[in-house]
Design a protein around this motif. Structure first.
Motif, PDB file in Angstrom:
ATOM      1  N   THR A   3      30.312  22.807  26.776  1.00  0.00           N
ATOM      2  CA  THR A   3      29.377  23.941  26.731  1.00  0.00           C
ATOM      3  C   THR A   3      28.967  24.351  28.147  1.00  0.00           C
ATOM      4  O   THR A   3      28.920  25.544  28.480  1.00  0.00           O
ATOM      5  CB  THR A   3      28.119  23.567  25.913  1.00  0.00           C
ATOM      6  OG1 THR A   3      28.550  23.040  24.671  1.00  0.00           O
ATOM      7  CG2 THR A   3      27.208  24.752  25.703  1.00  0.00           C
ATOM      8  N   PHE A  29      31.738  26.162  29.705  1.00  0.00           N
ATOM      9  CA  PHE A  29      31.852  27.487  29.094  1.00  0.00           C
ATOM     10  C   PHE A  29      30.826  28.453  29.703  1.00  0.00           C
ATOM     11  O   PHE A  29      31.130  29.616  29.982  1.00  0.00           O
ATOM     12  CB  PHE A  29      31.675  27.382  27.579  1.00  0.00           C
ATOM     13  CG  PHE A  29      31.791  28.693  26.876  1.00  0.00           C
ATOM     14  CD1 PHE A  29      33.028  29.318  26.751  1.00  0.00           C
ATOM     15  CD2 PHE A  29      30.676  29.329  26.351  1.00  0.00           C
ATOM     16  CE1 PHE A  29      33.137  30.544  26.113  1.00  0.00           C
ATOM     17  CE2 PHE A  29      30.774  30.554  25.721  1.00  0.00           C
ATOM     18  CZ  PHE A  29      32.017  31.165  25.606  1.00  0.00           C
ATOM     19  N   LEU A  30      29.624  27.936  29.933  1.00  0.00           N
ATOM     20  CA  LEU A  30      28.576  28.780  30.528  1.00  0.00           C
ATOM     21  C   LEU A  30      28.966  29.197  31.951  1.00  0.00           C
ATOM     22  O   LEU A  30      28.736  30.344  32.356  1.00  0.00           O
ATOM     23  CB  LEU A  30      27.233  28.045  30.531  1.00  0.00           C
ATOM     24  CG  LEU A  30      26.612  27.841  29.144  1.00  0.00           C
ATOM     25  CD1 LEU A  30      25.364  26.976  29.232  1.00  0.00           C
ATOM     26  CD2 LEU A  30      26.292  29.187  28.470  1.00  0.00           C
ATOM     27  N   ILE A  41      32.008  29.512  32.993  1.00  0.00           N
ATOM     28  CA  ILE A  41      33.079  30.516  32.834  1.00  0.00           C
ATOM     29  C   ILE A  41      32.447  31.882  32.556  1.00  0.00           C
ATOM     30  O   ILE A  41      32.859  32.908  33.106  1.00  0.00           O
ATOM     31  CB  ILE A  41      34.049  30.124  31.696  1.00  0.00           C
ATOM     32  CG1 ILE A  41      34.799  28.840  32.050  1.00  0.00           C
ATOM     33  CG2 ILE A  41      35.045  31.244  31.406  1.00  0.00           C
ATOM     34  CD1 ILE A  41      35.559  28.229  30.890  1.00  0.00           C
ATOM     35  N   CYS A  42      31.435  31.875  31.690  1.00  0.00           N
ATOM     36  CA  CYS A  42      30.747  33.139  31.372  1.00  0.00           C
ATOM     37  C   CYS A  42      30.124  33.739  32.645  1.00  0.00           C
ATOM     38  O   CYS A  42      30.183  34.957  32.853  1.00  0.00           O
ATOM     39  CB  CYS A  42      29.662  32.913  30.324  1.00  0.00           C
ATOM     40  SG  CYS A  42      30.344  32.532  28.722  1.00  0.00           S
ATOM     41  N   GLY A  59      32.861  35.198  34.583  1.00  0.00           N
ATOM     42  CA  GLY A  59      33.313  36.431  33.908  1.00  0.00           C
ATOM     43  C   GLY A  59      32.346  37.572  34.136  1.00  0.00           C
ATOM     44  O   GLY A  59      32.755  38.725  34.367  1.00  0.00           O
ATOM     45  N   TYR A  60      31.056  37.252  34.096  1.00  0.00           N
ATOM     46  CA  TYR A  60      30.033  38.270  34.345  1.00  0.00           C
ATOM     47  C   TYR A  60      30.179  38.826  35.773  1.00  0.00           C
ATOM     48  O   TYR A  60      30.141  40.044  35.988  1.00  0.00           O
ATOM     49  CB  TYR A  60      28.641  37.658  34.144  1.00  0.00           C
ATOM     50  CG  TYR A  60      27.528  38.552  34.621  1.00  0.00           C
ATOM     51  CD1 TYR A  60      27.129  39.674  33.883  1.00  0.00           C
ATOM     52  CD2 TYR A  60      26.873  38.293  35.826  1.00  0.00           C
ATOM     53  CE1 TYR A  60      26.118  40.498  34.337  1.00  0.00           C
ATOM     54  CE2 TYR A  60      25.864  39.113  36.280  1.00  0.00           C
ATOM     55  CZ  TYR A  60      25.483  40.220  35.538  1.00  0.00           C
ATOM     56  OH  TYR A  60      24.491  41.048  35.989  1.00  0.00           O
ATOM     57  N   GLY A 115      33.496  29.751  38.582  1.00  0.00           N
ATOM     58  CA  GLY A 115      33.997  29.998  37.223  1.00  0.00           C
ATOM     59  C   GLY A 115      35.442  29.567  37.066  1.00  0.00           C
ATOM     60  O   GLY A 115      35.843  29.053  36.018  1.00  0.00           O
ATOM     61  N   TRP A 131      36.919  27.026  34.397  1.00  0.00           N
ATOM     62  CA  TRP A 131      38.021  27.449  33.533  1.00  0.00           C
ATOM     63  C   TRP A 131      39.122  26.391  33.513  1.00  0.00           C
ATOM     64  O   TRP A 131      39.613  25.998  32.454  1.00  0.00           O
ATOM     65  CB  TRP A 131      38.554  28.790  34.058  1.00  0.00           C
ATOM     66  CG  TRP A 131      39.872  29.269  33.537  1.00  0.00           C
ATOM     67  CD1 TRP A 131      41.047  29.343  34.219  1.00  0.00           C
ATOM     68  CD2 TRP A 131      40.160  29.794  32.227  1.00  0.00           C
ATOM     69  NE1 TRP A 131      42.038  29.865  33.435  1.00  0.00           N
ATOM     70  CE2 TRP A 131      41.513  30.146  32.208  1.00  0.00           C
ATOM     71  CE3 TRP A 131      39.396  29.985  31.079  1.00  0.00           C
ATOM     72  CZ2 TRP A 131      42.141  30.685  31.080  1.00  0.00           C
ATOM     73  CZ3 TRP A 131      40.007  30.510  29.951  1.00  0.00           C
ATOM     74  CH2 TRP A 131      41.370  30.864  29.969  1.00  0.00           C
TER      75      TRP A 131
END
Lengths: 173, 441
Positions: free
Chosen positions: B32, B35-36, B38-39, B42-43, B405, B409
């Motif tokens: 998790t 994943f955060l 990565i987000c 991505g942002y 990120g 990933w």
């Protein structure tokens, strides 16, 4: 499970040496068409079976050569259509185009090798051979021998005599 | 390696499929967290796409910065996988069997991460397809005389070859998992195993294909990072235009890749309780390779300096003086220390067989190798021929988040892999174990 047109018996062996004994013995008893299943490749099995070398190498060669030609064709062809001088280099620049041809040789060779494997090893297979035992991928060995319908019983007895811990198979269609 | 493993076929399957059991809370928490991150990356990329490439710290003259640094870093990380899986296979190095699956995963996921950066770096990512050799599409034609075009082909080929090698190597192991699984898992692994049954016919073609894929992948270890290095060396920028770049980059790539493999193997063997398969002997062997690559990299650094001095080229001399004493001197000296001097500690058997030391040294190598690419790229662009055009690069939050990120990933992909696919090649470990025999030897 996939079905065979001809009957066969599938002997499951818990030891490599008994399996090797069976594949040496079976042809002498008239069962020449056999397949051997094992969790890992074994030179001893390959030595007894004496199969031809895999044709995958031909796929690799043809794929590699195709890639080599494709690489040169793509680079030379594209610059011949649009002959723009870049950086003062010749229109057909052999060293840099050679790099591209080298890469496409490996790319096509790799893909062709994989395709060659898929075709020759008959994968992907949707259905597993009837009589396949789940222990075969782990710690057992299998000998699949084809026979005539009237030889099924004799083959089954022979496999058990040779040390098979289980015998399954198909009557054929 | 029969003498190394006191195991049998049955135990091997039981032990090495333990990693596929349902994960614990710690795994989910870490996943998790990744994943955060990565987000967040991505942002940041989204912000850059929306507002323009100016959101990154790139400027004129430093037009290649963190993104290309990180791209080269991840391509480098990918190199150890092919070294371990293909080259050591061709040389019949037995200890590779236990570690090569993870190394191959590092290759595939490293390339999958590196592959993002050209798109991120492009800025106008929606026209990325212009780089493909589509005849005169959009008024463009790829220039095959350019190393950038070679790079696209080389990385694509490397990803294709590595992925196929990865898939092929895993097929018999997935069949083992299929035969042990029940319910929906059996169906999923049945599909993934492609109906593999281990007949002598399948093994015959399999071993042939395996050898040829290894043979075809081997030159890629040398050529891919050579081509990446030519992205720099083919230009006339001081500090880049050097014939030593190809072997220098390849050695650096393997150096960082080996470090990453060790860093991933250490927690994995502990978490999945597979210390008897991935032994200290394996880690020590990798550590010895790291000593070798550190020496090669150190030699390359010294030769670079020697060439600059011996050439009497004022621009070459100026750039190397700038690297050692200028704005980024801290990074230069840190990379020399972490890449060359710190790994020399591995000469001591006590250190190279100590897990905490190994982790520390490999982290040091990763930091050093990232900095090496940063220094090469940024200093040469920041300080080239014309003093009036000199400039500095400072990372922004956007490019920092994207780089962080990318790390998340990579580790996310590796963690998903480690829980869904066999992390150690069972069929190859079995090859090195005495097969079950009725008559004892």
């Amino acid at each position: 499970m996939s079905f065979s047109l001809r009957p066969y018996r599938f002997g499951i062996f818990s030891h490599l040496d008994t399996c090797l004994g069976a594949i040496k013995q079976l042809p002498g008893d008239g069962f020449r068409e056999i397949e051997v299943y094992s969790p890992t490749p074994h030179h001893e099995i390959a030595h007894v079976l004496r199969r031809k070398p895999s044709p995958v190498r031909v796929f690799t060669l043809v794929g590699g050569l195709t890639g080599l030609i494709a690489g040169w064709a793509m680079t030379i062809g594209s610059t011949m259509i649009y002959p723009i001088i870049v950086g003062g280099k010749p229109i057909i620049s052999i060293p840099p185009f050679g790099v591209v041809a080298y890469i496409t040789t490996i790319l096509f060779g790799t893909i062709a090798t994989f395709i060659g494997f898929l075709i020759n090893a008959r994968v992907p297979q949707v259905k597993i051979v009837q009589g396949y035992d789940e222990r075969l991928s782990s710690d057992h060995f299998g000998v699949l021998a084809y026979c005539l319908p009237e030889e099924v019983v004799r083959l089954e007895k022979l496999l058990k005599k040779l040390g098979a811990v289980a015998v399954t198979g198909s009557q054929g269609l | 390696m029969t003498e190394d493993y006191n195991l049998n076929y049955t135990d091997t399957d039981i032990d090495l499929t333990q990693s596929l059991k349902a994960p614990g809370r710690g795994y989910w928490l870490l996943l998790t967290f990744l994943f955060l991150l990565i987000c967040a990356g991505g942002y940041a990329w989204g912000v850059q796409i929306a507002n323009g490439i100016g959101e990154s710290g790139k400027n004129n003259p430093v037009g290649w910065a963190m993104y290309i640094t990180t791209f080269v870093f991840w391509v480098g990380i990918a190199h150890s996988g092919t070294l371990i899986s293909a080259i050591l296979f061709l040389f019949r190095v037995k200890w590779r069997a236990a570690v090569y699956r993870s190394a191959e995963a590092v290759t595939v996921f490293g390339l999958a991460t590196a592959g993002l950066f050209p798109f991120i770096h492009l800025g106008r990512v929606w026209v990325a397809h212009w780089i493909l050799p589509i005849p005169n599409f959009g008024g463009l034609w790829p220039n095959f005389r350019s190393p950038l075009a070679w790079d696209v082909l080389a990385i694509t080929t490397y990803l294709t070859a590595s992925s196929l090698f990865f898939i092929l190597g895993m097929m018999p192991d997935i069949a083992i998992v299929r035969d042990k699984a029940r319910g929906w898992r059996k169906k999923v692994y049945g599909l993934l195993s492609m109906g593999w049954q281990g007949s002598d016919n399948q093994w015959r073609h399999y071993t042939a294909a395996y050898v040829f894929l290894a043979a075809l992948s081997t030159p890629l270890v040398i050529s891919v990072h050579s081509i990446v290095s030519w992205d720099f060396a083919m230009s006339v920028i001081p500090g880049w235009h050097s014939t030593i770049f190809a072997p220098y980059f390849v050695a650096g790539a393997i150096h960082s890749g080996l470090g990453m493999v060790v860093l991933l193997l250490i927690p994995m063997r502990k978490a999945f309780k597979i210390e008897q398969y991935i032994t200290l002997h394996h880690l020590e062997s990798l550590a010895k390779l790291i000593i070798f690559t550190a020496l090669v990299v150190g030699f390359a650094y010294s030769i670079e300096l020697f060439i600059a001095w011996y050439s009497h080229n004022p621009y070459e001399q100026a750039i190397f003086l700038y690297r050692m004493t200028g704005d980024y001197a801290w990074a230069f000296w840190l990379l020399i220390t972490t890449n060359v001097f710190v790994p020399m500690l591995l000469w001591s058997k006590k250190i190279r067989t100590s897990i905490p030391w190994l982790v520390g040294i490999c982290v040091s190598v990763e930091i050093g190798m990232w900095l090496e690419r940063f220094v090469i790229i940024v200093t040469s662009l920041a300080h080239d021929y014309l003093p009036y055009a000199w400039g500095l690069y400072k990372p922004t939050l956007i490019d920092s988040l994207i780089v962080i990120g990318s790390f998340a990933w990579f580790f996310f992909l590796f963690m998903v892999f480690s829980k869904t696919l066999p992390v150690v090649s069972m069929w190859e470990v079995k090859e090195q174990i005495e097969p079950p025999m009725k008559s004892s030897h």
